[in-house]
Design an enzyme around this catalytic site. Sequence first.
Site, PDB file in Angstrom:
ATOM      1  N   GLY A   7       0.817  -1.222   0.000  1.00 22.18           N
ATOM      2  CA  GLY A   7       0.000   0.000   0.000  1.00 22.18           C
ATOM      3  C   GLY A   7       0.846   1.264   0.000  1.00 22.18           C
ATOM      4  O   GLY A   7       0.399   2.322   0.424  1.00 22.18           O
ATOM      5  N   ALA A   9       1.702   3.188  -2.357  1.00 19.52           N
ATOM      6  CA  ALA A   9       1.330   4.284  -3.267  1.00 19.52           C
ATOM      7  C   ALA A   9       0.148   5.074  -2.705  1.00 19.52           C
ATOM      8  O   ALA A   9      -0.344   6.004  -3.332  1.00 19.52           O
ATOM      9  CB  ALA A   9       0.990   3.736  -4.658  1.00 19.52           C
ATOM     10  N   ILE A  12      -0.550   7.171   3.611  1.00 20.27           N
ATOM     11  CA  ILE A  12       0.425   6.995   4.689  1.00 20.27           C
ATOM     12  C   ILE A  12       1.632   6.178   4.207  1.00 20.27           C
ATOM     13  O   ILE A  12       2.782   6.497   4.512  1.00 20.27           O
ATOM     14  CB  ILE A  12      -0.214   6.324   5.935  1.00 20.27           C
ATOM     15  CG1 ILE A  12      -1.480   7.086   6.367  1.00 20.27           C
ATOM     16  CG2 ILE A  12       0.791   6.276   7.088  1.00 20.27           C
ATOM     17  CD1 ILE A  12      -2.255   6.418   7.499  1.00 20.27           C
ATOM     18  N   SER A  82      -9.837   1.850   2.646  1.00 13.58           N
ATOM     19  CA  SER A  82      -9.700   2.628   3.877  1.00 13.58           C
ATOM     20  C   SER A  82     -10.801   3.661   4.140  1.00 13.58           C
ATOM     21  O   SER A  82     -10.739   4.364   5.143  1.00 13.58           O
ATOM     22  CB  SER A  82      -8.339   3.338   3.859  1.00 13.58           C
ATOM     23  OG  SER A  82      -8.315   4.318   2.839  1.00 13.58           O
ATOM     24  N   GLU A 124     -10.251   2.892  14.991  1.00 10.63           N
ATOM     25  CA  GLU A 124     -11.680   2.650  14.739  1.00 10.63           C
ATOM     26  C   GLU A 124     -12.135   1.261  15.164  1.00 10.63           C
ATOM     27  O   GLU A 124     -13.326   1.011  15.316  1.00 10.63           O
ATOM     28  CB  GLU A 124     -12.009   2.883  13.254  1.00 10.63           C
ATOM     29  CG  GLU A 124     -11.660   4.293  12.842  1.00 10.63           C
ATOM     30  CD  GLU A 124     -12.290   4.752  11.536  1.00 10.63           C
ATOM     31  OE1 GLU A 124     -13.326   4.212  11.134  1.00 10.63           O
ATOM     32  OE2 GLU A 124     -11.727   5.672  10.927  1.00 10.63           O
ATOM     33  N   TYR A 147     -15.795  -1.223   7.294  1.00 15.35           N
ATOM     34  CA  TYR A 147     -14.345  -0.928   7.278  1.00 15.35           C
ATOM     35  C   TYR A 147     -13.697  -1.325   8.602  1.00 15.35           C
ATOM     36  O   TYR A 147     -12.749  -2.114   8.626  1.00 15.35           O
ATOM     37  CB  TYR A 147     -14.101   0.570   7.012  1.00 15.35           C
ATOM     38  CG  TYR A 147     -12.701   1.029   7.384  1.00 15.35           C
ATOM     39  CD1 TYR A 147     -11.582   0.543   6.712  1.00 15.35           C
ATOM     40  CD2 TYR A 147     -12.491   1.937   8.426  1.00 15.35           C
ATOM     41  CE1 TYR A 147     -10.290   0.938   7.065  1.00 15.35           C
ATOM     42  CE2 TYR A 147     -11.204   2.346   8.787  1.00 15.35           C
ATOM     43  CZ  TYR A 147     -10.115   1.843   8.105  1.00 15.35           C
ATOM     44  OH  TYR A 147      -8.839   2.234   8.456  1.00 15.35           O
ATOM     45  N   LYS A 151     -10.996  -4.369   9.570  1.00 18.06           N
ATOM     46  CA  LYS A 151      -9.683  -4.117  10.185  1.00 18.06           C
ATOM     47  C   LYS A 151      -9.557  -4.891  11.506  1.00 18.06           C
ATOM     48  O   LYS A 151      -8.495  -5.424  11.830  1.00 18.06           O
ATOM     49  CB  LYS A 151      -9.474  -2.622  10.435  1.00 18.06           C
ATOM     50  CG  LYS A 151      -9.386  -1.756   9.188  1.00 18.06           C
ATOM     51  CD  LYS A 151      -8.196  -2.036   8.307  1.00 18.06           C
ATOM     52  CE  LYS A 151      -6.895  -1.552   8.899  1.00 18.06           C
ATOM     53  NZ  LYS A 151      -5.763  -1.752   7.925  1.00 18.06           N
ATOM     54  N   PRO A 202     -19.630  19.534   3.057  1.00 19.32           N
ATOM     55  CA  PRO A 202     -20.752  18.750   3.594  1.00 19.32           C
ATOM     56  C   PRO A 202     -20.441  18.134   4.957  1.00 19.32           C
ATOM     57  O   PRO A 202     -19.762  17.118   5.062  1.00 19.32           O
ATOM     58  CB  PRO A 202     -20.933  17.652   2.531  1.00 19.32           C
ATOM     59  CG  PRO A 202     -19.573  17.477   1.927  1.00 19.32           C
ATOM     60  CD  PRO A 202     -18.848  18.786   2.044  1.00 19.32           C
TER      61      PRO A 202
HETATM   62  P1  NAD Z   1      -5.130   4.842   1.244  1.00 22.28           P
HETATM   63  O1  NAD Z   1      -6.518   4.443   0.887  1.00 22.28           O
HETATM   64  O2  NAD Z   1      -4.646   6.227   0.954  1.00 22.28           O
HETATM   65  O3  NAD Z   1      -4.094   3.848   0.542  1.00 22.28           O
HETATM   66  C1  NAD Z   1      -4.287   2.485   0.473  1.00 22.28           C
HETATM   67  C2  NAD Z   1      -3.278   1.918  -0.528  1.00 22.28           C
HETATM   68  O4  NAD Z   1      -3.441   0.488  -0.552  1.00 22.28           O
HETATM   69  C3  NAD Z   1      -3.480   2.408  -1.951  1.00 22.28           C
HETATM   70  O5  NAD Z   1      -2.235   2.751  -2.524  1.00 22.28           O
HETATM   71  C4  NAD Z   1      -4.084   1.220  -2.670  1.00 22.28           C
HETATM   72  O6  NAD Z   1      -3.764   1.153  -4.053  1.00 22.28           O
HETATM   73  C5  NAD Z   1      -3.480   0.055  -1.911  1.00 22.28           C
HETATM   74  N1  NAD Z   1      -4.309  -1.168  -1.981  1.00 22.28           N
HETATM   75  C6  NAD Z   1      -5.648  -1.271  -1.747  1.00 22.28           C
HETATM   76  N2  NAD Z   1      -6.040  -2.549  -1.936  1.00 22.28           N
HETATM   77  C7  NAD Z   1      -4.927  -3.249  -2.266  1.00 22.28           C
HETATM   78  C8  NAD Z   1      -4.683  -4.622  -2.558  1.00 22.28           C
HETATM   79  N3  NAD Z   1      -5.677  -5.514  -2.565  1.00 22.28           N
HETATM   80  N4  NAD Z   1      -3.420  -5.001  -2.841  1.00 22.28           N
HETATM   81  C9  NAD Z   1      -2.401  -4.099  -2.853  1.00 22.28           C
HETATM   82  N5  NAD Z   1      -2.579  -2.794  -2.602  1.00 22.28           N
HETATM   83  C10 NAD Z   1      -3.826  -2.370  -2.303  1.00 22.28           C
HETATM   84  O7  NAD Z   1      -4.990   4.503   2.796  1.00 22.28           O
HETATM   85  P2  NAD Z   1      -4.190   5.250   3.944  1.00 22.28           P
HETATM   86  O8  NAD Z   1      -5.022   6.344   4.479  1.00 22.28           O
HETATM   87  O9  NAD Z   1      -2.810   5.514   3.487  1.00 22.28           O
HETATM   88  O10 NAD Z   1      -4.168   4.097   5.053  1.00 22.28           O
HETATM   89  C11 NAD Z   1      -3.108   3.149   5.093  1.00 22.28           C
HETATM   90  C12 NAD Z   1      -3.369   2.184   6.221  1.00 22.28           C
HETATM   91  O11 NAD Z   1      -3.480   2.884   7.456  1.00 22.28           O
HETATM   92  C13 NAD Z   1      -4.666   1.387   6.078  1.00 22.28           C
HETATM   93  O12 NAD Z   1      -4.421   0.085   6.494  1.00 22.28           O
HETATM   94  C14 NAD Z   1      -5.631   2.081   7.033  1.00 22.28           C
HETATM   95  O13 NAD Z   1      -6.591   1.178   7.528  1.00 22.28           O
HETATM   96  C15 NAD Z   1      -4.679   2.551   8.120  1.00 22.28           C
HETATM   97  N6  NAD Z   1      -5.092   3.758   8.854  1.00 22.28           N
HETATM   98  C16 NAD Z   1      -5.374   4.899   8.183  1.00 22.28           C
HETATM   99  C17 NAD Z   1      -5.716   6.049   8.902  1.00 22.28           C
HETATM  100  C18 NAD Z   1      -6.006   7.345   8.197  1.00 22.28           C
HETATM  101  O14 NAD Z   1      -6.404   8.304   8.863  1.00 22.28           O
HETATM  102  N7  NAD Z   1      -5.796   7.467   6.907  1.00 22.28           N
HETATM  103  C19 NAD Z   1      -5.792   6.011  10.301  1.00 22.28           C
HETATM  104  C20 NAD Z   1      -5.491   4.799  10.951  1.00 22.28           C
HETATM  105  C21 NAD Z   1      -5.138   3.687  10.219  1.00 22.28           C
HETATM  106  P1  TYD Z   2     -13.191  10.466   7.503  1.00 24.82           P
HETATM  107  O1  TYD Z   2     -12.094  11.319   6.955  1.00 24.82           O
HETATM  108  O2  TYD Z   2     -14.040   9.703   6.555  1.00 24.82           O
HETATM  109  O3  TYD Z   2     -12.520   9.519   8.594  1.00 24.82           O
HETATM  110  P2  TYD Z   2     -13.203   8.448   9.618  1.00 24.82           P
HETATM  111  O4  TYD Z   2     -12.616   7.174   9.171  1.00 24.82           O
HETATM  112  O5  TYD Z   2     -12.762   8.915  10.955  1.00 24.82           O
HETATM  113  O6  TYD Z   2     -14.668   8.488   9.471  1.00 24.82           O
HETATM  114  O7  TYD Z   2     -14.154  11.380   8.367  1.00 24.82           O
HETATM  115  C1  TYD Z   2     -13.689  12.105   9.502  1.00 24.82           C
HETATM  116  C2  TYD Z   2     -14.880  12.739  10.174  1.00 24.82           C
HETATM  117  O8  TYD Z   2     -15.455  13.709   9.292  1.00 24.82           O
HETATM  118  C3  TYD Z   2     -16.005  11.757  10.487  1.00 24.82           C
HETATM  119  O9  TYD Z   2     -16.622  12.111  11.718  1.00 24.82           O
HETATM  120  C4  TYD Z   2     -16.993  11.960   9.343  1.00 24.82           C
HETATM  121  C5  TYD Z   2     -16.822  13.420   9.002  1.00 24.82           C
HETATM  122  N1  TYD Z   2     -17.092  13.772   7.592  1.00 24.82           N
HETATM  123  C6  TYD Z   2     -17.994  14.808   7.280  1.00 24.82           C
HETATM  124  O10 TYD Z   2     -18.603  15.435   8.162  1.00 24.82           O
HETATM  125  N2  TYD Z   2     -18.199  15.090   5.965  1.00 24.82           N
HETATM  126  C7  TYD Z   2     -17.572  14.421   4.946  1.00 24.82           C
HETATM  127  O11 TYD Z   2     -17.811  14.724   3.757  1.00 24.82           O
HETATM  128  C8  TYD Z   2     -16.633  13.393   5.296  1.00 24.82           C
HETATM  129  C9  TYD Z   2     -15.913  12.609   4.213  1.00 24.82           C
HETATM  130  C10 TYD Z   2     -16.420  13.106   6.630  1.00 24.82           C
END
Ligand code: NAD
Ligand code: TYD
Length: 331
Positions: A7, A9, A12, A82, A124, A147, A151, A202
């Site tokens: 992941g 690309a 994170i 995600s 979450e 989701y 996880k 929104p």
């Molecule tokens: P993202 O959606 O930006 O990126 C996910 C990446 O995984 C993409 O590059 C996608 O192409 C790749 N991917 C998806 N399915 C795949 C598969 N089957 N095989 C190979 N690659 C695949 O996600 P992110 O926000 O960077 O999150 C990364 C990780 O961190 C996730 O596991 C997510 O659950 C966890 N996480 C994210 C947040 C957040 O706030 N973004 C917070 C806590 C945990």
């Molecule tokens: P989000 O970025 O989808 O993360 P989470 O996985 O924590 O839900 O959303 C963050 C918070 O923002 C969540 O409480 C939902 C809210 N939200 C809005 O109010 N409007 C929006 O368009 C989106 C995408 C999220």
Amino acid sequence: MKLVVTGGAGFIGSHFIRYILNNYPDYRVLNIDKLTYAGNIENIKDVENHPNYRFLKADICERGIEEAITDYDVVINFAAESHVDRSIQEPEAFLKTDVMGTFNLLEISRKKGIQRYIQISTDEVFGSADEGQMFYEESPLNPSSPYSASKAAADLLALSYYRTYKTPVIIIRSTNNYGPNQYPEKFIPLFITNAIEDKILPLYGDGKNVRDWLFVLDNCRGIDVILHRGKEGEIYNIAGGNEKENIFIAKKILEYLGKPDTLIKFVKDRPGHDRRYSISCEKIKRLGWQPIVSLEEGLKQTVGWYKNNEDWWKKIKNGEFLEYYRRYYEL
Ligand code: NAD
Ligand code: TYD
């Protein structure tokens, strides 16, 4: 050290790969990414020709990736579907990637004798916290969305591999990340880019849901600490220490962009919307980590990045995202 990062690309994962290559000149990284709608090779373009970096476009569910994983020390699994809203609309891909993909990586790690398997999870999985309540690493899991349930399933499976096969698993659960390169379907980049374009922001429900915001590079530093100093079989939380209501963040974004609060529009709430996330990160603090980027500094930097990188997000917003958004809002 030789690392497989899945992941890489995405949001994170791409920051983490750059962080590792910059900070550990002798480490090697293999990035395995399927390049789904959320994967963007542009996110990692600057390291494309780095001698210690290799990219493999592949699905983590495929058995065939085993061959590429020969001779690596560590697997760090960031790859996931995600976005909560998408999981409510179309959950199947979440079960496939987040659960079965993790299963495949655990199987490969077990067979290959990988020295460390890190599962990137999320706060979450604990579900919604009541006012005053805080979750610890050992708190029970109570996920609300497909989701977070996928996880949580992956976390339990990974821990079972530690207990049953002694696969050296570590679970990392962080709070909501924000920063450059986050796909603009997520709250902060959606609101920043909409505000730049004078489109409505929104806000779901009453706008008072609380998230704890963690700057993406602070998360990368935390993962680094756990990679090197964490103990196998353990779970570590990483928290930003910035619990804020969504409406507070929305107004800050508008303030930094010099746009009016009238752009905020209250819309229908998300089904099963978790009210508040709150986790303790005392355990990782004992390993010497703490966040260093304040919310104000991180948010200003993030707003600045989206202002300066319109090409990056306009390409996304005029493509796959537009189709998703129309479907979501039934436009
Ligand atoms: P993202 O959606 O930006 O990126 C996910 C990446 O995984 C993409 O590059 C996608 O192409 C790749 N991917 C998806 N399915 C795949 C598969 N089957 N095989 C190979 N690659 C695949 O996600 P992110 O926000 O960077 O999150 C990364 C990780 O961190 C996730 O596991 C997510 O659950 C966890 N996480 C994210 C947040 C957040 O706030 N973004 C917070 C806590 C945990
Ligand atoms: P989000 O970025 O989808 O993360 P989470 O996985 O924590 O839900 O959303 C963050 C918070 O923002 C969540 O409480 C939902 C809210 N939200 C809005 O109010 N409007 C929006 O368009 C989106 C995408 C999220």
